[in-house]
Design an enzyme around this catalytic site. Structure first.
Site, PDB file in Angstrom:
ATOM      1  N   CYS A 126       0.875  -1.126   0.176  1.00  0.00           N
ATOM      2  CA  CYS A 126      -0.001  -0.038  -0.246  1.00  0.00           C
ATOM      3  C   CYS A 126       0.708   1.260  -0.124  1.00  0.00           C
ATOM      4  O   CYS A 126       1.837   1.369   1.085  1.00  0.00           O
ATOM      5  CB  CYS A 126      -0.931   0.112   1.120  1.00  0.00           C
ATOM      6  SG  CYS A 126      -1.719   1.436   1.493  1.00  0.00           S
TER       7      CYS A 126
ATOM      8  N   HIS B 283      -8.106   8.510   2.643  1.00  0.00           N
ATOM      9  CA  HIS B 283      -7.500   9.863   2.339  1.00  0.00           C
ATOM     10  C   HIS B 283      -8.507  11.048   2.099  1.00  0.00           C
ATOM     11  O   HIS B 283      -9.447  10.893   1.317  1.00  0.00           O
ATOM     12  CB  HIS B 283      -6.235   9.791   1.239  1.00  0.00           C
ATOM     13  CG  HIS B 283      -7.047   9.425  -0.034  1.00  0.00           C
ATOM     14  ND1 HIS B 283      -7.029   7.887  -0.333  1.00  0.00           N
ATOM     15  CD2 HIS B 283      -7.021   9.798  -1.364  1.00  0.00           C
ATOM     16  CE1 HIS B 283      -7.440   7.909  -1.769  1.00  0.00           C
ATOM     17  NE2 HIS B 283      -7.704   9.129  -2.061  1.00  0.00           N
TER      18      HIS B 283
HETATM   19  P1  AMP Z   1      -8.163   9.109  -5.171  1.00  0.00           P
HETATM   20  O1  AMP Z   1      -8.550   9.294  -6.627  1.00  0.00           O
HETATM   21  O2  AMP Z   1      -9.264   9.763  -4.317  1.00  0.00           O
HETATM   22  O3  AMP Z   1      -7.801   7.599  -4.903  1.00  0.00           O
HETATM   23  O4  AMP Z   1      -6.858  10.068  -5.005  1.00  0.00           O
HETATM   24  C1  AMP Z   1      -5.537   9.444  -5.230  1.00  0.00           C
HETATM   25  C2  AMP Z   1      -4.498  10.489  -4.984  1.00  0.00           C
HETATM   26  O5  AMP Z   1      -3.316  10.104  -4.720  1.00  0.00           O
HETATM   27  C3  AMP Z   1      -4.493  11.386  -6.256  1.00  0.00           C
HETATM   28  O6  AMP Z   1      -4.573  12.511  -6.424  1.00  0.00           O
HETATM   29  C4  AMP Z   1      -2.807  10.931  -6.768  1.00  0.00           C
HETATM   30  O7  AMP Z   1      -2.352  11.960  -7.322  1.00  0.00           O
HETATM   31  C5  AMP Z   1      -2.323  10.688  -5.128  1.00  0.00           C
HETATM   32  N1  AMP Z   1      -1.109  10.193  -5.022  1.00  0.00           N
HETATM   33  C6  AMP Z   1      -0.943   9.034  -5.512  1.00  0.00           C
HETATM   34  N2  AMP Z   1       0.453   8.430  -5.262  1.00  0.00           N
HETATM   35  C7  AMP Z   1       0.847   9.279  -4.689  1.00  0.00           C
HETATM   36  C8  AMP Z   1       2.312   9.709  -4.065  1.00  0.00           C
HETATM   37  N3  AMP Z   1       3.201   8.464  -4.212  1.00  0.00           N
HETATM   38  N4  AMP Z   1       2.477  10.789  -3.438  1.00  0.00           N
HETATM   39  C9  AMP Z   1       1.405  11.572  -3.355  1.00  0.00           C
HETATM   40  N5  AMP Z   1       0.306  11.578  -3.874  1.00  0.00           N
HETATM   41  C10 AMP Z   1      -0.150  10.572  -4.449  1.00  0.00           C
HETATM   42 ZN    ZN Z   2      -2.470   1.562   3.525  1.00  0.00          ZN
END
Ligand code: AMP
Ligand code: ZN
Length: 116
Positions: free
Chosen positions: A6, A102
């Site tokens: 994860c 998140h």
């Molecule tokens: P969601 O579509 O609500 O699941 O949002 C996931 C978010 O996580 C997206 O806005 C991505 O740009 C962000 N994300 C994915 N991987 C990373 C990472 N390694 N560091 C920071 N943000 C991330």
């Molecule tokens: Zn997790």
């Protein structure tokens, strides 16, 4: 609990790099890697939780820390007065891509309503 593979568990455990903004005992905030607004910060429980209804018995502690971070970061990022949006995408139709709960804090521009 930490879930293997994860990406947000790895960020919370500082096993991989991220731009950490602030943290509390049960929650941590970091910059979104692909920002959708001038201010785009993710706030997550440190424990692996897939969605809101899986928060369990420590849910009150986690949500207190999450919203404490959100209100403090809105001030420090300069959007508390202008306005900002907090978004939680839950499940496929909402567009959830990472299965670790998140909260998106978005600000610094005008936003449409309703979301697409
Ligand atoms: P969601 O579509 O609500 O699941 O949002 C996931 C978010 O996580 C997206 O806005 C991505 O740009 C962000 N994300 C994915 N991987 C990373 C990472 N390694 N560091 C920071 N943000 C991330
Ligand atoms: Zn997790």
């Amino acid at each position: 609990m930490r879930l293997e593979n994860c990406i947000f568990c790895k960020i919370a455990n500082k096993e991989i790099g991220s731009e950490i903004v602030d943290e509390r005992p049960t929650a941590i905030a970091f910059k979104d890697i692909n920002p959708k607004a001038p201010v785009h910060i993710l706030i997550i429980p440190k424990e692996h939780v897939v969605s809101l209804d899986e928060l369990g018995k420590n849910g009150c502690d986690v949500l207190r820390d999450v919203f404490s971070l959100i209100s403090d970061i809105a001030v420090s990022e300069g959007v508390a007065q202008s306005g900002y949006r907090v978004v939680v995408n839950i499940g496929e139709e909402a567009g959830q891509e990472v299965d670790h709960l998140h909260f998106h804090l978005l600000g610094g521009r005008f936003m449409a309503w309703p979301p697409s």
